[in-house]
Enzyme design. Structure first.
Site: not given
Length: 290
Positions: A100-102
């Site tokens: 998700a690379k949040r």
């Protein structure tokens, strides 16, 4: 603190390594792959794609990594499809890393972590990728939540896209990590967090280190062993050119925690050939780790 009945992510990762090896199968429903697989570019198409990948991976690999963006582009229906894929994967005994690379600060990044790491959440995964270029302190709450719930985080540190080098190789100007590159400072902060937690075979918080990155150019020490071993999500194998036989050479002291992540190199085998492709690659990865 990890509760008395909570199995740590490090323990579960070690179990997956022991049972199925270190291969992580990417679930990346690119538009061209959907077409090649005879599926529509739609939420229904990515759902069918994801479920087929899960079916092929189950019993052959231990980890899958859905790329959230390819589902998110179809809005709420895409997220519903992703929920089905994640649930099917976890029901099949696969560890799920939500790619998700949040990244954010305060209550916003805490909410991202709650979405992906809270037991019972519709999007519950076993781990998620996260960005800490606002400072590793900005993800303190996700790190705490991961430790408390037996989940994992993979913090971007040295990524393979060429645009990243100017930032990740930059030198920290002041503070306790002064003189280190940004990538190395992130790694040291991750080590510090893991060392402060109860003992696990692998740390709760891992790193994303590209397999095609010359880690020495990022100021990263690959000679010094640390405990607990840090999990390393290592994209770049297969289609992007890295060879599984080079894991020890590329990663050095990080090699014990390396997860060999591959997507397009496997997915291009198509729905009928995917299971065999995963089985062959998983065996190659096991052989390379002795």
């Amino acid at each position: 603190m990890t509760g008395p009945t909570t199995v740590s992510f490090g323990d579960r990762l070690a179990a997956a390594f022991g049972a199925h090896g270190r291969l992580c199968v990417g679930v990346d429903p690119h538009a061209h792959l959907l077409a090649d697989w005879g599926l529509d570019a739609s939420a229904a198409g990515v759902r069918a794609f994801g479920l087929r990948v899960v079916e092929a991976a189950a019993g052959r690999a231990g980890i899958v990594k859905p790329q959230v963006a390819f589902f998110e582009r179809y809005g709420s229906a895409g997220y519903a499809a992703l929920e089905d894929v994640i649930r099917a994967a976890r029901d099949a005994g696969l560890l799920v890393i939500a790619d998700a690379k949040r990244g954010d600060i305060g209550t916003s990044v805490a909410a991202y972590a709650e979405a992906w790491l809270t037991p019972g959440s519709p999007l519950e995964a076993d781990a998620m990728t996260i960005a800490a270029f606002q400072g590793v302190g900005s993800i303190a709450e996700p790190m705490r939540l991961a430790e408390a719930t037996g989940k994992g985080l993979f913090v971007l540190a040295a990524t393979s896209n060429p645009e990243a080098a100017v930032i990740q190789q930059a030198v920290v100007a002041d503070g306790p990590r002064a003189g280190l590159t940004v990538a190395r400072a992130i790694i040291e902060d991750v080590h510090s967090f893991n060392q402060e937690q109860p003992p696990h075979p692998f740390g709760t918080v891992g790193l994303v280190l590209g397999a095609t990155v010359a880690l020495g150019e990022y100021g990263i020490d690959t000679a010094t062993q640390v405990a607990p071993a840090v999990p390393v999500l290592a994209p770049g194998f297969g289609h992007q050119g890295a060879q599984v036989s080079d894991v020890r050479r590329i990663f050095g002291s990080f090699a014990p925690g390396v997860i060999v992540s591959e997507s397009r190199g496997l997915l291009t085998a198509g729905p009928d050939g995917l299971a065999d492709a995963i089985a062959r690659r998983a065996e190659e990865v096991r052989a390379s780790h002795g």
